[in-house]
Design a protein around this motif. Structure first.
Motif, PDB file in Angstrom:
ATOM      1  N   PRO A 388       0.827  -1.221   0.000  1.00  0.00           N
ATOM      2  CA  PRO A 388       0.000   0.000   0.000  1.00  0.00           C
ATOM      3  C   PRO A 388       0.858   1.267   0.000  1.00  0.00           C
ATOM      4  O   PRO A 388       0.464   2.296  -0.554  1.00  0.00           O
ATOM      5  CB  PRO A 388      -0.796  -0.129   1.298  1.00  0.00           C
ATOM      6  CG  PRO A 388      -0.881  -1.589   1.537  1.00  0.00           C
ATOM      7  CD  PRO A 388       0.417  -2.165   1.035  1.00  0.00           C
ATOM      8  N   GLU A 389       2.035   1.164   0.591  1.00  0.00           N
ATOM      9  CA  GLU A 389       2.923   2.324   0.609  1.00  0.00           C
ATOM     10  C   GLU A 389       3.370   2.698  -0.814  1.00  0.00           C
ATOM     11  O   GLU A 389       3.444   3.862  -1.182  1.00  0.00           O
ATOM     12  CB  GLU A 389       4.134   2.011   1.476  1.00  0.00           C
ATOM     13  CG  GLU A 389       4.935   3.238   1.839  1.00  0.00           C
ATOM     14  CD  GLU A 389       6.033   2.912   2.844  1.00  0.00           C
ATOM     15  OE1 GLU A 389       7.065   3.566   2.792  1.00  0.00           O
ATOM     16  OE2 GLU A 389       5.826   1.991   3.674  1.00  0.00           O
ATOM     17  N   LEU A 392       0.622   4.595  -2.483  1.00  0.00           N
ATOM     18  CA  LEU A 392       0.614   5.998  -2.066  1.00  0.00           C
ATOM     19  C   LEU A 392       1.708   6.785  -2.776  1.00  0.00           C
ATOM     20  O   LEU A 392       1.510   7.933  -3.166  1.00  0.00           O
ATOM     21  CB  LEU A 392       0.839   6.102  -0.557  1.00  0.00           C
ATOM     22  CG  LEU A 392      -0.400   6.067   0.311  1.00  0.00           C
ATOM     23  CD1 LEU A 392       0.009   6.140   1.773  1.00  0.00           C
ATOM     24  CD2 LEU A 392      -1.306   7.248  -0.033  1.00  0.00           C
ATOM     25  N   ARG A 393       2.860   6.143  -2.916  1.00  0.00           N
ATOM     26  CA  ARG A 393       3.981   6.848  -3.524  1.00  0.00           C
ATOM     27  C   ARG A 393       3.658   7.245  -4.967  1.00  0.00           C
ATOM     28  O   ARG A 393       4.031   8.324  -5.419  1.00  0.00           O
ATOM     29  CB  ARG A 393       5.258   6.010  -3.456  1.00  0.00           C
ATOM     30  CG  ARG A 393       6.493   6.805  -3.877  1.00  0.00           C
ATOM     31  CD  ARG A 393       7.794   6.070  -3.619  1.00  0.00           C
ATOM     32  NE  ARG A 393       8.055   5.889  -2.204  1.00  0.00           N
ATOM     33  CZ  ARG A 393       8.069   4.706  -1.596  1.00  0.00           C
ATOM     34  NH1 ARG A 393       7.849   3.611  -2.275  1.00  0.00           N
ATOM     35  NH2 ARG A 393       8.316   4.626  -0.306  1.00  0.00           N
ATOM     36  N   LEU A 396       1.575  10.301  -4.685  1.00  0.00           N
ATOM     37  CA  LEU A 396       2.363  11.452  -4.234  1.00  0.00           C
ATOM     38  C   LEU A 396       3.263  11.971  -5.349  1.00  0.00           C
ATOM     39  O   LEU A 396       3.428  13.184  -5.515  1.00  0.00           O
ATOM     40  CB  LEU A 396       3.209  11.061  -3.009  1.00  0.00           C
ATOM     41  CG  LEU A 396       2.430  10.845  -1.718  1.00  0.00           C
ATOM     42  CD1 LEU A 396       3.345  10.311  -0.625  1.00  0.00           C
ATOM     43  CD2 LEU A 396       1.770  12.146  -1.275  1.00  0.00           C
ATOM     44  N   GLU A 397       3.826  11.054  -6.126  1.00  0.00           N
ATOM     45  CA  GLU A 397       4.703  11.495  -7.203  1.00  0.00           C
ATOM     46  C   GLU A 397       3.948  12.294  -8.253  1.00  0.00           C
ATOM     47  O   GLU A 397       4.480  13.229  -8.841  1.00  0.00           O
ATOM     48  CB  GLU A 397       5.375  10.281  -7.858  1.00  0.00           C
ATOM     49  CG  GLU A 397       6.855  10.316  -7.628  1.00  0.00           C
ATOM     50  CD  GLU A 397       7.603   9.214  -8.351  1.00  0.00           C
ATOM     51  OE1 GLU A 397       8.722   8.965  -7.924  1.00  0.00           O
ATOM     52  OE2 GLU A 397       7.090   8.615  -9.315  1.00  0.00           O
ATOM     53  N   TYR A 399       1.596  14.362  -7.801  1.00  0.00           N
ATOM     54  CA  TYR A 399       1.425  15.774  -7.395  1.00  0.00           C
ATOM     55  C   TYR A 399       2.568  16.637  -7.934  1.00  0.00           C
ATOM     56  O   TYR A 399       2.417  17.843  -8.101  1.00  0.00           O
ATOM     57  CB  TYR A 399       1.386  15.902  -5.871  1.00  0.00           C
ATOM     58  CG  TYR A 399       0.093  15.419  -5.233  1.00  0.00           C
ATOM     59  CD1 TYR A 399      -1.091  16.118  -5.423  1.00  0.00           C
ATOM     60  CD2 TYR A 399       0.079  14.282  -4.445  1.00  0.00           C
ATOM     61  CE1 TYR A 399      -2.265  15.682  -4.826  1.00  0.00           C
ATOM     62  CE2 TYR A 399      -1.087  13.835  -3.838  1.00  0.00           C
ATOM     63  CZ  TYR A 399      -2.254  14.538  -4.035  1.00  0.00           C
ATOM     64  OH  TYR A 399      -3.415  14.117  -3.459  1.00  0.00           O
ATOM     65  N   GLU A 400       3.729  16.009  -8.168  1.00  0.00           N
ATOM     66  CA  GLU A 400       4.882  16.779  -8.643  1.00  0.00           C
ATOM     67  C   GLU A 400       4.710  17.236 -10.085  1.00  0.00           C
ATOM     68  O   GLU A 400       5.446  18.093 -10.551  1.00  0.00           O
ATOM     69  CB  GLU A 400       6.174  15.959  -8.520  1.00  0.00           C
ATOM     70  CG  GLU A 400       6.485  15.475  -7.101  1.00  0.00           C
ATOM     71  CD  GLU A 400       6.598  16.618  -6.120  1.00  0.00           C
ATOM     72  OE1 GLU A 400       7.328  17.575  -6.415  1.00  0.00           O
ATOM     73  OE2 GLU A 400       5.939  16.562  -5.061  1.00  0.00           O
TER      74      GLU A 400
END
Lengths: 477, 522
Positions: A388-389, A392-393, A396-397, A399-400
């Motif tokens: 799951p991490e 998420l990554r 999150l990436e 968003y960049e």
């Protein structure tokens, strides 16, 4: 206090780009230092690095024009209200759809260059339309120049995998109630041997006819009865139920079924039809996908054609090439060779069986869901072999490289932060972070169907070409 | 010999970090050569020249990190690569993202979203990307320290004009040093805070002066770098003038020091006119320039870096400015050195890592009638190139572009200097080798440790051939620097070097040793 005086009146609050040893020295003498995971922009192409800087948001000049246009583009994308309003035959719904027009996924590709599944889909469509009696005739016709081939996107339509749309096929009509434009998609055929993977045997043909003659009229009545179904609201709820609304549509399809079933029951379908339709829908895990794709297209198209906007409005693949479109350059494609997705293969299949990346479904990520919302769909990380991490990554990436966040699509694992929304070609080129797409993997030969599922990065080359094109059009160099 | 490689795709690390990594693994037992670099075309050429271009490395692109190790056995090579990979992992910077997963920003906007209070960006990327990063920082309203060189003059002017319009400062490009409220940027020394503010178009000059101010009991309020070309006619001293204005407003600054090589006359006048109205004391050191212009504006003119530092300290402490600056009596030292030379040994070989220190040394040599050839000559007819050996003094700036292509600055990477040191030591015409040793943040963690064995070796070899060899060095730094001034000095002295207290005095001592009657120098 002037900015110069401010600089000298306090310890520097420093962002360090480059030599790590410089950050260490400043930090040891009491400065706060924020590190960047910097790498040469444009994959080391200094000219691209320069274009990114020249077009970067600014108070005046080209950067200000881009910033202003992108603000509008992002607002239009997130404030769109896609509503499923109708089901119609493609020849009626789509512009310039004569009896010899066949649409396909991705950027335009000639019959001779098409991948296996797409050729199979074209053959199947010609047989389905009665334009050819058998595969041999269909191939001859397809190559004769008498069939007009065009990308689905050229008619504001989208189709998963081969994305074949022929005149008699029913399409869902999604209207963007906020901005008035419409977009279209085929109805999802379900699992197994299907036209979108290039299968055209009798069972496939029979199912397509049933969808045209039975399913489509029933859905049309139900939708009319309901006065439309708000696709955005289903998407928002499904994102909080473990879907990312591309490779996983389980919750969304169930939510859709929940709305459709009573309406289907209320519209007095002829004997047996209700049972057939409900049975078909209940067997589907991905029925929502095509409707969602049309909704994404309708939302993105509202942000297309804005001068100076660097928003990506289309990402689509035809199994040979991946192409993107950018708001300010309209329907111009910027393409690169398609790659093989990374993922899990079903038993008996391997990477050697896989077709290069295929389908219009990347419109999901373009609109800010799918892989961009992977953090909300931990169940899907098995496709990327991770935790799951890892999911998420991925989010999150993204968003960049996006212009902002869609407040209507809140992600519970990120404290209800909106999904990363609006791919910006400047940021993709600058960071070297390729947008990721969740995708099914088609067999490279027609008719075998799905061999796996996984993720695929959109080639950076598309964005680099686009940035050069956009800069040239703006006379920035 | 087995050669093994490790390719990390799409992984970027800066050249200094990679050099240290390569150095670390090449010190492992059994490792012959180790190289760690980004697979740019230039770097692949470097690998090819050292026979380390493996097929994998050949295929790698500019975004791929390549580590190649040649060792006595394959097992050792693999172990070295494993260690290198571990180091790559452990340097990951701590996370700032909330939640389970973390992503570090890749661009300035990403950093500012997480840390909007930033006010300054330090840029030390390879030159071709530097102007773009600086422009983005200015667009975001941030001051810029721009260490990178190879930025075009047009870009420099564009950046500085833009900055000026927004009341932002661009220090650079090619700005080696700055100290803002005690915080070192780039290569800078640990100096105490005080009342002396400096603006300099010279990195090593600024390091020398700030270090001497500290060593002589003074302190620095701010040291602003402008980049080496700020006083060129095209730029017109934009950053220096902004720096002067800011320091005049700065409550902590009571004495202002300007440092540069001679500016273009038009720019010099503009700068000097700018300080003519200053209400604080001003010391100007335009190395090689005319002191009369400066004195005409009621400023103090210094002809050497040490003089600039001394005048500033005297002004800030209220000392008598006519008192002689602290110097050791070097004539005895020179006399003691001046024995055992062969008749052909007549020349000075200067091997500098600091450009301004090199320039100052050439001026000192020229003033006593010597002819310093150089890669950065005072006069065109004194130009030197590797293909044209000269029978004269040869003073090299090893930080100049032609020596730094594909490798870090000589303050960090001593390979070039050690090679030239060895060559000079074997040259039967060289009597004195003159060195600068620059300490401080950003510099090599142990410069004396790199130089001492080579110094001892050069002296031993000369001795074996029946001649003496003098090695003179100055150390630019303070005892608060991470390397420690005294420890470095002792290490160099033990190896046989003579240490002068300032760069100017080192040049004079070299002259005194090189001249047979001892005249003209100390």
């Amino acid at each position: 206090m002037s900015k110069m005086q401010q600089l000298l009146s306090d310890k520097p609050r420093l962002i360090n780009i480059g030599l790590r040893s410089f950050a260490d020295g400043a930090r040891q003498r009491g400065a706060e230092v924020f590190p960047l995971d910097w790498r040469p922009p444009g994959r080391g192409d200094a000219y691209l690095a320069r274009l990114v800087a020249l077009l970067a948001d600014d108070d005046a000049g080209p950067g200000a024009a881009v910033a202003a246009a992108n603000r509008i583009a992002l607002q239009r994308l997130s404030e769109s209200q896609p509503v499923w309003v109708d089901v119609q035959p493609a020849r009626q719904a789509l512009a310039d759809m004569d009896d010899h027009t066949i649409l396909h996924a991705g950027p335009l590709v000639a019959w001779e260059d098409m991948c296996g599944p797409m050729r199979g889909g074209i053959i199947g469509a010609l047989i389905y339309e009665g334009l050819a009696g058998d595969p041999k005739e269909a191939k001859a016709l397809a190559g004769s120049g008498q069939v007009q081939l065009a990308p689905c996107h050229s008619r504001y339509a989208v189709g998963p995998m081969a994305g074949i749309i022929s005149p008699s096929m029913p399409v869902v009509v999604v209207r963007n109630e906020a901005y008035g434009n419409v977009a279209f998609a085929t109805l999802n055929e379900g699992w197994g041997r299907t036209l979108r993977f290039g299968a055209y045997d009798e069972a496939v043909m029979a199912r397509l006819k049933w969808m045209e003659q039975t399913l489509a009229p029933a859905l049309k009545k139900a939708i009319k009865h309901l006065g439309g179904i708000n696709v955005k609201s289903i998407t928002a709820r499904a994102l909080q139920m473990g879907d990312e609304c591309h490779n996983r549509d389980l919750a969304a399809t169930a939510l859709l079924f929940k709305e459709l079933a009573p309406a289907l029951a209320a519209v007095n379908l002829r004997g047996g039809v209700l049972r057939e339709v409900l049975h078909f829908l209940s067997q589907q895990e991905h029925f929502f996908l095509n409707i969602s794709m049309a909704a994404c297209k309708a939302s993105l198209h509202a942000a297309a054609g804005l001068s100076n906007s660097t928003l990506v409005t289309v990402v689509a693949r035809n199994g040979v090439e991946v192409g993107i479109q950018v708001s300010c350059s309209g329907e111009r494609w910027y393409t690169a060779p398609a790659t093989i997705p990374l993922g899990l293969f079903f038993p008996g299949y391997s990477e050697g069986d896989a077709n290069p990346d295929l389908g219009d479904s990347a419109i999901s990520e373009t609109a800010g869901i799918g892989a961009f919302a992977m953090g909300a769909a931990p169940a899907i990380v098995q496709f990327v072999g991770g935790t799951p991490e890892d999911a998420l990554r991925f989010t999150l990436e993204m968003y960049e490289i996006t212009l902002g966040e869609n407040p209507h699509y809140a992600l519970p694992p990120l404290s209800f932060r909106g999904t990363p929304t609006g791919i910006d070609i400047r940021r993709v080129v600058e960071t070297g972070i390729a947008p990721v797409v969740n995708t099914g993997i088609a067999h490279k030969e027609s008719g075998h169907g799905l061999v796996g599922a996984g993720i695929v990065p959109v080639p950076l080359e598309c964005f680099e070409k686009a940035l050069r094109g956009v800069a040239e059009a703006m006379n920035v160099h | 010999m087995p050669v093994k490689d490790l390719i990390k795709h799409d992984t970027y690390q800066d050249s200094v970090f990679l050099m240290r990594l390569a150095q670390e693994i090449s010190q492992m037992e059994g490792v012959q050569v180790a190289s760690a670099l980004m697979a740019t075309p230039q770097n692949k050429e470097v690998l090819k020249n050292t026979s380390l271009l493996t097929p994998d490395a050949e295929r790698a692109g500019p975004n791929d990190l390549v580590i190649v190790v040649a060792a006595t056995s394959a097992t050792i090579a693999e172990e070295a690569l494993r260690r290198a990979e571990e180091r790559l992992v452990t340097i990951q910077v701590p996370a700032r993202e909330t939640g389970m997963a973390t992503v570090l920003p890749r661009n300035l906007d990403g950093a500012l979203r997480r840390w909007p209070q930033a006010n300054l960006v330090s840029i030390s990327t390879p030159g071709p990307y530097a102007a773009a990063e600086a422009l983005k920082a200015l667009k975001r309203g941030l001051h810029v320290f721009l260490f990178s060189d190879n930025v075009s003059l047009e870009d420099e002017l564009m950046l500085k004009r833009r900055a000026q319009e927004s009341d932002l400062l661009v220090m650079g490009p090619d700005c080696g040093t700055a100290i803002i409220r005690g915080v070192p940027l780039g290569f800078a020394n640990a100096v105490r805070r005080g009342t002396i503010g400096l603006v300099a178009a010279s990195g090593s000059g600024l390091q020398e002066v700030t270090s001497l101010i500290h060593n002589w009991g003074g302190g620095v309020s701010q040291a602003i770098g402008t980049g080496s070309r700020d006083l060129h006619g095209e730029i017109g001293g934009i950053s220096m003038r902004m720096g002067i204005d800011a320091l005049q407003e700065d409550d902590d600054t009571k004495v202002l020091v300007l440092l540069s090589k001679p500016p273009e006359p038009r720019v010099a006048s503009a700068i000097l006119d700018h300080i003519a109205t200053a209400c604080i004391s001003v010391v100007v050191c335009f190395l090689g320039g005319d002191p009369a212009d400066i004195q005409a504006r009621d400023a103090l003119a210094a002809t050497t870096l040490e003089e600039a530092a001394w005048l500033a300290v005297c002004l800030s402490q209220g000392w008598d400015m006519t008192s002689p600056l602290p110097s050791e009596d070097l004539s005895d030292t020179a006399a003691a050195q001046r024995r055992g030379f062969s008749p052909e040994q007549r020349y000075i070989s200067g091997l500098f890592s600091g450009g301004t220190l090199c320039y100052e040394a050439m001026l000192i040599l020229q003033r006593v009638g010597r002819i310093p050839y150089s890669n950065v000559p005072l006069r065109p007819e004194w130009a030197w190139s590797p293909s044209r050996p000269v029978a004269s003094d040869l003073i090299l700036d090893l930080g100049s572009d032609e020596f730094t292509v594909g490798r870090p600055h000589p303050m960090i990477d001593f390979r070039t200097r050690l090679a030239y040191l060895k060559g000079a030591g074997q040259d039967p015409q060289v009597r004195v080798i003159l060195l600068d040793v620059i300490l401080g943040y950003g510099a090599h963690p142990d410069p004396a440790g790199e130089l001492a064995p080579a110094i001892a070796d050069a002296k031993d070899r000369a001795g074996a051939e029946g001649r003496s060899l003098a090695i003179v060095a100055s150390i630019c730094g303070t005892d608060d620097d991470p390397q420690g001034f005294l420890a470095q000095k002792e290490k160099l002295q033990r190896a046989g070097a003579v240490i002068a207290p300032t760069s100017a005095q080192a040049a004079r001592l070299a002259v005194a040793i090189a001249v047979d009657d001892g005249a003209g120098g100390v």
